[in-house]
Design a protein around this motif. Structure first.
Motif, PDB file in Angstrom:
ATOM      1  N   THR A  85       0.834  -1.199   0.000  1.00  0.00           N
ATOM      2  CA  THR A  85       0.000   0.000   0.000  1.00  0.00           C
ATOM      3  C   THR A  85       0.873   1.254   0.000  1.00  0.00           C
ATOM      4  O   THR A  85       1.973   1.271   0.551  1.00  0.00           O
ATOM      5  CB  THR A  85      -0.915   0.017   1.239  1.00  0.00           C
ATOM      6  N   ASN A  86       0.340   2.297  -0.620  1.00  0.00           N
ATOM      7  CA  ASN A  86       0.992   3.615  -0.659  1.00  0.00           C
ATOM      8  C   ASN A  86       2.368   3.606  -1.321  1.00  0.00           C
ATOM      9  O   ASN A  86       3.197   4.467  -1.036  1.00  0.00           O
ATOM     10  CB  ASN A  86       1.123   4.217   0.748  1.00  0.00           C
ATOM     11  N   ALA A  87       2.605   2.653  -2.208  1.00  0.00           N
ATOM     12  CA  ALA A  87       3.878   2.630  -2.936  1.00  0.00           C
ATOM     13  C   ALA A  87       3.820   3.518  -4.178  1.00  0.00           C
ATOM     14  O   ALA A  87       4.858   3.821  -4.771  1.00  0.00           O
ATOM     15  CB  ALA A  87       4.238   1.203  -3.334  1.00  0.00           C
ATOM     16  N   GLY A  88       2.604   3.904  -4.592  1.00  0.00           N
ATOM     17  CA  GLY A  88       2.446   4.745  -5.773  1.00  0.00           C
ATOM     18  C   GLY A  88       1.953   3.984  -6.986  1.00  0.00           C
ATOM     19  O   GLY A  88       2.184   4.410  -8.128  1.00  0.00           O
ATOM     20  N   LYS A  89       1.246   2.890  -6.779  1.00  0.00           N
ATOM     21  CA  LYS A  89       0.758   2.077  -7.893  1.00  0.00           C
ATOM     22  C   LYS A  89      -0.262   2.846  -8.731  1.00  0.00           C
ATOM     23  O   LYS A  89      -0.177   2.868  -9.967  1.00  0.00           O
ATOM     24  CB  LYS A  89       0.127   0.779  -7.352  1.00  0.00           C
ATOM     25  N   SER A  90      -1.249   3.449  -8.091  1.00  0.00           N
ATOM     26  CA  SER A  90      -2.262   4.205  -8.823  1.00  0.00           C
ATOM     27  C   SER A  90      -1.665   5.431  -9.495  1.00  0.00           C
ATOM     28  O   SER A  90      -2.092   5.821 -10.590  1.00  0.00           O
ATOM     29  CB  SER A  90      -3.395   4.627  -7.872  1.00  0.00           C
ATOM     30  N   SER A  91      -0.672   6.035  -8.864  1.00  0.00           N
ATOM     31  CA  SER A  91       0.006   7.172  -9.492  1.00  0.00           C
ATOM     32  C   SER A  91       0.726   6.739 -10.766  1.00  0.00           C
ATOM     33  O   SER A  91       0.745   7.464 -11.764  1.00  0.00           O
ATOM     34  CB  SER A  91       1.004   7.793  -8.512  1.00  0.00           C
ATOM     35  N   LEU A  92       1.326   5.537 -10.731  1.00  0.00           N
ATOM     36  CA  LEU A  92       1.992   5.014 -11.933  1.00  0.00           C
ATOM     37  C   LEU A  92       0.977   4.749 -13.030  1.00  0.00           C
ATOM     38  O   LEU A  92       1.220   5.069 -14.203  1.00  0.00           O
ATOM     39  CB  LEU A  92       2.757   3.741 -11.583  1.00  0.00           C
ATOM     40  N   LEU A  93      -0.179   4.172 -12.679  1.00  0.00           N
ATOM     41  CA  LEU A  93      -1.239   3.935 -13.667  1.00  0.00           C
ATOM     42  C   LEU A  93      -1.646   5.252 -14.318  1.00  0.00           C
ATOM     43  O   LEU A  93      -1.752   5.349 -15.544  1.00  0.00           O
ATOM     44  CB  LEU A  93      -2.445   3.272 -12.997  1.00  0.00           C
ATOM     45  N   ASN A  94      -1.885   6.272 -13.519  1.00  0.00           N
ATOM     46  CA  ASN A  94      -2.316   7.566 -14.055  1.00  0.00           C
ATOM     47  C   ASN A  94      -1.232   8.195 -14.931  1.00  0.00           C
ATOM     48  O   ASN A  94      -1.540   8.821 -15.955  1.00  0.00           O
ATOM     49  CB  ASN A  94      -2.676   8.511 -12.912  1.00  0.00           C
ATOM     50  N   ALA A 132      -7.087   7.919 -14.134  1.00  0.00           N
ATOM     51  CA  ALA A 132      -7.879   6.692 -14.256  1.00  0.00           C
ATOM     52  C   ALA A 132      -8.184   6.071 -12.901  1.00  0.00           C
ATOM     53  O   ALA A 132      -9.181   5.365 -12.745  1.00  0.00           O
ATOM     54  CB  ALA A 132      -7.147   5.682 -15.135  1.00  0.00           C
ATOM     55  N   ALA A 133      -7.325   6.303 -11.908  1.00  0.00           N
ATOM     56  CA  ALA A 133      -7.515   5.721 -10.573  1.00  0.00           C
ATOM     57  C   ALA A 133      -7.413   6.830  -9.527  1.00  0.00           C
ATOM     58  O   ALA A 133      -6.719   7.826  -9.717  1.00  0.00           O
ATOM     59  CB  ALA A 133      -6.476   4.641 -10.312  1.00  0.00           C
ATOM     60  N   ILE A 134      -8.114   6.636  -8.419  1.00  0.00           N
ATOM     61  CA  ILE A 134      -8.079   7.601  -7.314  1.00  0.00           C
ATOM     62  C   ILE A 134      -6.749   7.485  -6.591  1.00  0.00           C
ATOM     63  O   ILE A 134      -6.285   6.390  -6.258  1.00  0.00           O
ATOM     64  CB  ILE A 134      -9.246   7.355  -6.338  1.00  0.00           C
TER      65      ILE A 134
END
Length: 515
Positions: A270-279, A286-288
């Motif tokens: 968690t909080n590694a920046g996965k959704s930030s990488l997707l965006n 694309a992700a919150i």
């Protein structure tokens, strides 16, 4: 190949069908003339459809195929005598055959059988692409006796039945229509050109020849009409063919992966920046993204074009133990996606890494085992390590970490990035593109690859049947021959062409039996 019609055209289709059904004479028995006098037709229906893209466009193409095509062209283009030269565009007023009202002014083309896509007499109307024009022309065609709207894929089906296309070429045509990336286009065009079909046809011919020789040996060897060593030739031929098929099957599903898209999964704590990488990769939100751990609880998917290769990118829930039932379900789905992934991007918050070489490398290896759920040494071919949040590290510490990790054996490629500042993303995309290209292969080089799951299934059955020949070769030649026949049938299901007459032709040609 026809695509499903949008709702704006379904009513037109139903109206056209209804207008045909309300007549007393079956449509397949009529041929319209401009005066409305029907003449006899063959049993084949004449079909029509909008073959270009739907919606407003500059030019729309309406295609007609079947025995009433010439009559429809004469009626609607005002041609009282001669048809236009084949495959030559002619500018004409297109009229309603009943009311004689001019519907549009466009190009008409005549394709006499067998030199057409479907192998039948065919006509194309190139008209303006407004919905009202298309509607009027389709309704007018529906009023011509002997014609009906085409079903989905019916033009291509007739092309296959006429021998214009094999099944592999038909599938290549469908893939070309649906291709979204450059690599998909290249693979589909290569298959549509018949290269894969020719490979299978060559194998089919060799199987037919072998089967013919075995059956001839069974039936006529006692009459001394068969040359010595025929079965030995068959053994060598089938052994070589089986080896070729097995090499063809060992393609790591590159063609299928290119056709459907490479499954790339973003995973990590968690909080590694996965959704930030997707965006960052999607270049849209694309992700919150939030600082609250466990924000992403379900799989978020998006399709990308990475250097011409199709990628289905999935962001997953952070991997951790949680008492929350919803988050636990998200973690379960995340691990399931990682197991199914072609490539896993393991994202790590590099600000939390220990700076010492051995400790950082050891931590990453353990972390990879945890994310990939593997007891063994984590593989480097299906994984990328993405160290995010480099903007939180001092420059010297970042450079030292990068240098030290690149020298560690047993770790997959390491990419240092910052989703916040976009630093390192360009280099990361180069590495990602290289990985995806390796997984898909070059669609233009080497032998043609398998592109469909059904091809693989039939080829596996074919190889299994050839093993049957080997198993019974010395004990029961009839059962061995049945193995070759099953192999031929399985291969014929891929191309759509196999028949007993071809085997008989080879027997009589090679052995001159029954002069």
């Amino acid at each position: 190949m026809m695509l499903p019609l949008p709702s704006i055209y379904r009513g037109i289709w139903r109206a056209a069908v209804h207008s045909l059904r309300t007549r007393g004479t079956p449509p397949s028995r009529l041929l319209s003339t401009c005066d409305g006098d029907p003449t006899g037709l063959t049993d084949a229906d004449t079909i029509f459809a909008l073959s270009s893209g739907h919606g407003r466009c500059g030019v729309a193409v309406v295609r007609i195929s079947g025995p009433a095509s010439a009559a429809a062209l004469r009626c609607m283009a005002g041609l009282t005598h001669n048809l236009p030269p084949p495959r030559t565009a002619l500018l004409r007023s297109i009229t309603d055959p009943r009311s004689k009202e001019v519907l549009d002014r466009g190009l008409v083309l005549w394709f006499p059988a067998p030199h057409s896509f479907s192998g039948e007499d065919s006509v194309e109307f190139h008209i303006h692409g407004g919905p009202a024009v298309i509607t009027a022309v389709l309704q007018a065609l529906g009023s011509v006796p002997g014609m009906r709207p085409a079903e989905a894929g019916e033009f291509t089906r007739r092309a296959f039945q006429a021998g214009k296309l094999g099944l592999t070429e038909v599938e290549g045509l469908g893939d070309l229509i649906h291709a979204e990336t450059e690599a998909q286009r290249r693979q589909a065009l290569r298959q549509m050109s018949g290269e894969l079909g020719r490979l299978y046809q060559d194998w089919s011919h060799r199987l037919k020849r072998s089967l013919a020789h075995v059956e001839a040996f069974i039936d006529f060897s006692e009459d001394e009409l068969i040359e010595d060593g025929v079965l030995n030739q068959v053994d060598r031929s089938l052994c070589d063919l089986q080896a070729e098929m097995e090499r063809h099957l060992k393609d790591e599903r590159r063609g299928e992966r290119l056709r459907s898209g490479v499954q790339v999964v973003i995973a990590g704590a968690t909080n590694a920046g996965k959704s930030s990488l997707l965006n960052a990769l999607c270049q849209r939100p694309a992700a919150i993204v939030s600082p609250i751990a466990g924000t992403t609880r379900d799989v978020v998917e998006t399709a990308l074009d990475i250097g011409g290769f199709p990628v289905l990118l999935s962001d997953t829930a952070g991997l951790r133990d949680s008492p929350d039932l919803v988050e636990r379900e998200g973690v379960r789905r995340a691990r399931e996606r990682v197991e199914q992934a072609d490539l896993t991007l393991v994202v790590v918050d590099c600000a939390g890494l220990l700076s010492e070489h051995q400790q950082a490398a050891g931590f990453l290896q353990e972390h990879l085992r945890s994310v990939l759920a593997s007891e063994k040494q984590p593989g480097t071919d299906r994984c990328l390590l993405v160290l995010n949040k480099t903007d939180l590290l001092p420059e010297k510490q970042r450079q030292k970490l990068d240098l030290e990790l690149r020298g560690v054996s047993g770790l997959p490629p390491v990419c240092l990035i910052s989703c916040q500042t976009k630093e390192g993303l360009k280099d990361f995309l180069i590495v990602l593109h290289s990985k995806v290209k390796t997984l898909c292969g070059d669609p233009l080089s080497g032998a043609p690859t398998l592109t469909q799951a059904r091809h693989r299934a039939h080829l596996q059955q074919c190889v299994a049947a050839l093993y049957q020949y080997q198993r019974y070769r010395d004990t029961d030649l009839a059962l061995a021959a049945e193995g070759v026949r099953l192999a031929l049938t399985s291969l014929g299901r891929i191309t759509g062409r196999v028949g007993a007459e071809e085997i008989l032709d080879i027997i009589f040609k090679d052995f001159c039996i029954g002069k």
